[in-house]
Design a protein around this motif. Structure first.
Motif, PDB file in Angstrom:
ATOM      1  N   LEU A 324       0.833  -1.195   0.000  1.00 25.42           N
ATOM      2  CA  LEU A 324       0.000   0.000   0.000  1.00 25.42           C
ATOM      3  C   LEU A 324       0.872   1.252   0.000  1.00 25.42           C
ATOM      4  N   ASP A 325       0.235   2.395  -0.134  1.00 21.88           N
ATOM      5  CA  ASP A 325       0.951   3.677  -0.188  1.00 21.88           C
ATOM      6  C   ASP A 325       1.104   4.234   1.226  1.00 21.88           C
ATOM      7  N   GLY A 326       2.316   4.184   1.761  1.00 21.06           N
ATOM      8  CA  GLY A 326       2.588   4.723   3.094  1.00 21.06           C
ATOM      9  C   GLY A 326       2.652   3.643   4.148  1.00 21.06           C
ATOM     10  N   GLY A 327       3.414   3.911   5.211  1.00 27.83           N
ATOM     11  CA  GLY A 327       3.543   2.968   6.306  1.00 27.83           C
ATOM     12  C   GLY A 327       2.211   2.673   6.961  1.00 27.83           C
ATOM     13  N   VAL A 328       1.970   1.403   7.288  1.00 27.96           N
ATOM     14  CA  VAL A 328       0.697   0.979   7.863  1.00 27.96           C
ATOM     15  C   VAL A 328       0.686   1.293   9.352  1.00 27.96           C
ATOM     16  N   THR A 329      -0.248   2.114   9.788  1.00 23.94           N
ATOM     17  CA  THR A 329      -0.348   2.481  11.207  1.00 23.94           C
ATOM     18  C   THR A 329      -1.597   1.936  11.881  1.00 23.94           C
ATOM     19  N   SER A 330      -2.602   1.528  11.100  1.00 20.54           N
ATOM     20  CA  SER A 330      -3.854   1.039  11.683  1.00 20.54           C
ATOM     21  C   SER A 330      -4.357  -0.157  10.900  1.00 20.54           C
ATOM     22  N   ILE A 331      -4.737  -1.207  11.623  1.00 23.32           N
ATOM     23  CA  ILE A 331      -5.422  -2.360  11.048  1.00 23.32           C
ATOM     24  C   ILE A 331      -6.603  -2.667  11.949  1.00 23.32           C
ATOM     25  N   SER A 332      -7.809  -2.692  11.396  1.00 26.89           N
ATOM     26  CA  SER A 332      -9.002  -2.925  12.196  1.00 26.89           C
ATOM     27  C   SER A 332      -9.938  -3.872  11.464  1.00 26.89           C
ATOM     28  N   LEU A 333     -10.283  -4.994  12.118  1.00 25.35           N
ATOM     29  CA  LEU A 333     -11.209  -5.961  11.540  1.00 25.35           C
ATOM     30  C   LEU A 333     -12.633  -5.439  11.617  1.00 25.35           C
ATOM     31  N   ASP A 334     -13.434  -5.753  10.588  1.00 23.66           N
ATOM     32  CA  ASP A 334     -14.850  -5.426  10.692  1.00 23.66           C
ATOM     33  C   ASP A 334     -15.539  -6.468  11.584  1.00 23.66           C
ATOM     34  N   HIS A 335     -16.794  -6.244  11.900  1.00 25.43           N
ATOM     35  CA  HIS A 335     -17.467  -7.094  12.874  1.00 25.43           C
ATOM     36  C   HIS A 335     -17.634  -8.531  12.395  1.00 25.43           C
ATOM     37  N   SER A 337     -15.246 -10.084  10.571  1.00 26.66           N
ATOM     38  CA  SER A 337     -13.873 -10.605  10.423  1.00 26.66           C
ATOM     39  C   SER A 337     -13.604 -11.141   9.018  1.00 26.66           C
ATOM     40  N   ARG A 338     -14.369 -10.696   8.039  1.00 30.20           N
ATOM     41  CA  ARG A 338     -14.130 -11.106   6.662  1.00 30.20           C
ATOM     42  C   ARG A 338     -13.268 -10.110   5.908  1.00 30.20           C
ATOM     43  N   SER A 339     -13.180  -8.923   6.414  1.00 26.89           N
ATOM     44  CA  SER A 339     -12.352  -7.884   5.805  1.00 26.89           C
ATOM     45  C   SER A 339     -11.824  -6.982   6.909  1.00 26.89           C
ATOM     46  N   PHE A 340     -10.909  -6.116   6.548  1.00 30.94           N
ATOM     47  CA  PHE A 340     -10.373  -5.172   7.519  1.00 30.94           C
ATOM     48  C   PHE A 340      -9.990  -3.884   6.806  1.00 30.94           C
ATOM     49  N   VAL A 341      -9.958  -2.819   7.578  1.00 32.87           N
ATOM     50  CA  VAL A 341      -9.544  -1.528   7.037  1.00 32.87           C
ATOM     51  C   VAL A 341      -8.121  -1.237   7.483  1.00 32.87           C
ATOM     52  N   VAL A 342      -7.410  -0.528   6.639  1.00 28.82           N
ATOM     53  CA  VAL A 342      -6.018  -0.179   6.896  1.00 28.82           C
ATOM     54  C   VAL A 342      -5.854   1.326   6.728  1.00 28.82           C
ATOM     55  N   GLY A 343      -5.202   1.944   7.692  1.00 29.16           N
ATOM     56  CA  GLY A 343      -4.835   3.351   7.576  1.00 29.16           C
ATOM     57  C   GLY A 343      -3.333   3.469   7.466  1.00 29.16           C
ATOM     58  N   THR A 344      -2.863   4.370   6.631  1.00 31.82           N
ATOM     59  CA  THR A 344      -1.423   4.516   6.418  1.00 31.82           C
ATOM     60  C   THR A 344      -0.948   5.908   6.844  1.00 31.82           C
ATOM     61  N   GLU A 345       0.367   6.042   6.923  1.00 27.70           N
ATOM     62  CA  GLU A 345       0.967   7.325   7.301  1.00 27.70           C
ATOM     63  C   GLU A 345       0.632   8.431   6.313  1.00 27.70           C
ATOM     64  N   PHE A 346       0.395   8.075   5.061  1.00 23.05           N
ATOM     65  CA  PHE A 346       0.066   9.063   4.043  1.00 23.05           C
ATOM     66  C   PHE A 346      -1.435   9.319   3.969  1.00 23.05           C
ATOM     67  N   SER A 347      -2.156   8.984   5.061  1.00 16.68           N
ATOM     68  CA  SER A 347      -3.587   9.266   5.193  1.00 16.68           C
ATOM     69  C   SER A 347      -4.429   8.597   4.112  1.00 16.68           C
ATOM     70  N   GLN A 348      -3.990   7.435   3.669  1.00 18.74           N
ATOM     71  CA  GLN A 348      -4.784   6.619   2.754  1.00 18.74           C
ATOM     72  C   GLN A 348      -5.584   5.619   3.575  1.00 18.74           C
ATOM     73  N   ARG A 349      -6.806   5.334   3.157  1.00 24.24           N
ATOM     74  CA  ARG A 349      -7.652   4.352   3.824  1.00 24.24           C
ATOM     75  C   ARG A 349      -8.048   3.270   2.828  1.00 24.24           C
ATOM     76  N   TYR A 350      -7.743   2.019   3.187  1.00 22.27           N
ATOM     77  CA  TYR A 350      -8.011   0.891   2.309  1.00 22.27           C
ATOM     78  C   TYR A 350      -8.918  -0.112   3.013  1.00 22.27           C
ATOM     79  N   SER A 351      -9.677  -0.850   2.209  1.00 22.79           N
ATOM     80  CA  SER A 351     -10.418  -2.008   2.684  1.00 22.79           C
ATOM     81  C   SER A 351      -9.828  -3.234   1.999  1.00 22.79           C
ATOM     82  N   ILE A 352      -9.505  -4.271   2.780  1.00 22.47           N
ATOM     83  CA  ILE A 352      -8.863  -5.471   2.246  1.00 22.47           C
ATOM     84  C   ILE A 352      -9.708  -6.686   2.601  1.00 22.47           C
ATOM     85  N   ASP A 353     -10.039  -7.471   1.593  1.00 24.47           N
ATOM     86  CA  ASP A 353     -10.758  -8.722   1.791  1.00 24.47           C
ATOM     87  C   ASP A 353      -9.758  -9.785   2.238  1.00 24.47           C
ATOM     88  N   ILE A 354     -10.035 -10.463   3.358  1.00 20.11           N
ATOM     89  CA  ILE A 354      -9.069 -11.403   3.910  1.00 20.11           C
ATOM     90  C   ILE A 354      -8.899 -12.623   3.016  1.00 20.11           C
TER      91      ILE A 354
END
Length: 655
Positions: A324-335, A337-354
């Motif tokens: 992803l773009d930028g260092g990963v600072t946040s990983i949070s599973l959705d309720h 647990s099939r996917s999770f969101v990722v926040g990076t140092e460059f203020s990008q927000r991603y959703s990733i399917d596990i």
């Protein structure tokens, strides 16, 4: 006469995900550890934006802010497992006391989901003062009865708080060396873990004594700096991410608190370590249960943007790795647990399917302070913003980034768009003026060394830039004002005017391009004749001028600055007509509607204000920013306005 405020300015959207990680050096705004998180119910997502917390509905996208009205950036975030509480830690410059704040998250979620707007202070439950300088990390116990907070490097203390009363129970130094993270066990409310420089400790809390007791894990000859933690659901193992890029696995069983003379029978110990090292260290880590095997896998986020899935033996799964773009600072599973969101140092927000491990970009924004915003002439569907290292073009309706123009290691201080919309011209911290094509972002021309230090302000002269020549005016940190002739083949200096003794903070040109006004930090605004390159008028005040605007009929000027006043000036002889009180903070930016009846201002007290020009009264106030408002612009159709600030947020307001 007192200001009469009839209503609040309607906030339509916010583009931003931020939170300073350090006040002493540059760090991307998205670098708050675990800052981006799903709520346990899955209906909302929370993230920091400067000194406030945004709670956003996943379905309706409605947004509310939790603002404790403090000028201290959010440094860490924690949610209780049952979704009742949210805790935020803050940081400040120096070693003054900083607070941890407990919020009523359940009430905030209900308000957000219903689409209501409520007073931000209604959700605040407790302010907890104990730490100095920075709250490094915090976490709730499994039953949300207790909150543990960890101070920063200059503090390094642990404090356990009673959530219901907001009172401290007990405390202790975290370790002999710096601790970075604290995490409560999933099934016990009397044990938590800390990690840091060369230590991993399992703590037990006795609330009756009260007492904190730590047992260090045996690590053999390994010495690691551990920055993040996660604990398996059964509380058998703790996982730590190291600065060198490893994931370490600890068995965390320990004895209960014993007498001083009794030996320990059971101590935490290092069970294993990943063989593959992730570049730039592991910055975020979370445990996830494999639904097929029931084993605990680990998702690790690295400083280079890599997200890697590890099996229970800490072996990397090659098919489940993404960059992803930028260092990963946040990983949070959705309720689910099939996917999770990722926040990076460059203020990008991603959703990733596990299962597939594919990413989807959910949001992007600036990762540093935003300095300027402009709409193209006659176009309300786009706007342009300027920040550290980049200029971005945004879709005003979809609130999406359309184009990013990067200039590494430089700061864009100001931007403008030519009348035909064929060029974006920009002022940069290396003393250069750069122009770009708005469709492709490619460089059109560069005026090198336009000013000896930084170029701090810039404006076009309302010329037809499709003709052979058009003019551009720039201002520098040294106080100089320069007029440039731009042609398809070259750029040349027409006038160089040096009367200011301070930095040029704003430049505004009149409609026919015959005059330009420069607002300076030396307490003066000078009206220049662009044909002759000489001064026409000078305006003086005992303040730093931050911005100025022409009234549409050009009979008056309106200025603002650090004296917290709005001053009306006669354009004929540059004499002050009226001075209006603008509040208790410096007014930093201005814009005005085409009919001249209404203007807007932004200030260092984080407020956007809509004013009646003739009466000089505030009609509407917009609250939401958590930092100084650096720029404001009314859309050409005058249905909305955009404000940008030091927290890195873009706020879109309805008019």
């Amino acid at each position: 006469m007192a200001n009469k405020i009839s209503r609040d300015l309607k906030l339509e959207a916010v583009i931003g995900f931020s939170g300073y990680n350090s006040l002493h050096c540059f760090n991307p705004l998205g670098s708050v550890p675990c800052g981006l998180q799903y709520t346990p119910c899955g209906r909302c997502i929370v993230y920091p934006l400067g000194s406030v917390i945004a709670v956003k509905s996943v379905q309706s996208k409605h947004l509310i802010f939790l603002d404790a009205e403090v000028d201290k950036k959010v440094s860490c975030v924690a949610l209780s497992n049952d979704g009742r509480y949210l805790a935020t830690g803050h940081e400040t410059d120096g070693v003054t006391k900083v607070e941890a704040i407990i919020w009523d998250l359940r009430k905030a979620i209900q308000t957000c989901v219903k689409g209501e707007n409520a007073r931000q202070s209604n959700f605040l439950l407790h302010r907890l003062f104990q730490h100095h300088g920075r709250v490094q990390s915090l976490d709730f116990s499994c039953d949300a009865s207790f909150l543990v907070t960890l101070g920063g490097q200059d503090d390094n203390d642990l404090v356990v708080w009673d959530v219901e009363s907001g009172k401290g129970i007990c405390g202790s130094p975290a370790a002999n060396d710096t601790a970075f993270c604290v995490k409560w066990l999933n099934q016990r409310n009397d044990r938590f873990i800390t990690c840091g420089n060369n230590h991993f400790r399992v703590w037990q809390v006795c609330t009756e004594t009260p007492k904190l007791h730590a047992v260090d894990a045996t690590m053999g000859s390994r010495r690691r700096v551990m920055k993040c933690l996660s604990i398996s659901k059964d509380d058998q193992f703790g996982f730590a991410g190291s600065k060198t890029g490893e994931v370490l696995k600890f068995r965390i069983d320990r004895d209960d608190i014993k007498r001083f003379e009794e030996p320990d029978d059971q101590r935490p110990n290092l069970e294993g370590c990943s063989n593959e090292w992730l570049n730039k260290g592991v910055k975020s880590i979370v445990c996830v249960i494999n639904p097929l095997s029931g084993n605990t896998n680990i998702i690790a986020g690295a400083g280079d943007g890599t997200v890697q899935l590890l099996n229970p033996k800490l072996q990397a799964i090659p098919s489940h790795c993404i960059k992803l773009d930028g260092g990963v600072t946040s990983i949070s599973l959705d309720h689910s647990s099939r996917s999770f969101v990722v926040g990076t140092e460059f203020s990008q927000r991603y959703s990733i399917d596990i299962a597939q491990f594919t990413s989807e970009l959910r949001g992007s924004c600036h990762y540093a302070e935003i300095y300027d915003v402009k709409f193209p002439r006659g176009c309300s569907s786009l706007f342009v913003t300027a920040s550290y290292e980049d200029i971005r073009v945004w879709d005003a309706k979809k609130r999406q980034e359309l184009l990013r123009i990067r200039v590494p290691n430089m700061t864009c201080n100001a931007i403008d768009i030519t009348s035909s919309g064929t060029s974006i011209v920009s002022a940069w911290s290396d003393g250069n003026i750069r122009s770009f094509f708005p469709q492709s972002g490619k460089s059109k021309f560069v005026i090198s060394d336009a000013h000896p230090d930084e170029v701090t302000a810039l404006t076009t002269c309302n010329d037809n830039d499709t003709m052979t020549e058009w003019r551009l005016v720039s201002g520098g940190k040294e106080g100089g004002v320069s007029v440039w002739i731009v042609t398809p083949s070259h750029q040349r200096l027409l006038h160089s005017m040096k009367e200011h003794r301070g930095s040029i903070n704003a430049l505004k040109c009149n409609a026919d391009g015959s005059q330009v006004v420069s607002a300076s930090s030396d307490g003066s605004c000078i009206v220049w004749d662009l044909q002759k390159g000489v001064r026409v008028h000078a305006l003086f005040e005992n303040a730093v001028f931050k911005d100025m605007i022409f009234h549409p009929d050009e009979a008056q000027y309106l200025t603002c600055g650090t004296n917290c006043k709005l001053t009306y000036w006669d354009a004929y002889d540059a004499s002050p007509i009226r001075v209006t009180d603008g509040g208790n903070a410096a007014i930093t930016c201005l814009d005005i509607k085409s009919d001249g009846n209404t203007f807007v201002s932004g200030s260092s007290d984080k407020q956007v204000k809509l004013w009646d020009y003739d009466d000089g009264l505030t009609e509407v106030i917009g609250r939401g920013h958590s930092g100084v408002i650096n720029g404001i612009a009314i859309s050409p159709d005058e249905r909305s306005l955009v404000s940008v600030g030091s927290e890195g947020g873009i706020f879109i307001w309805g008019l």
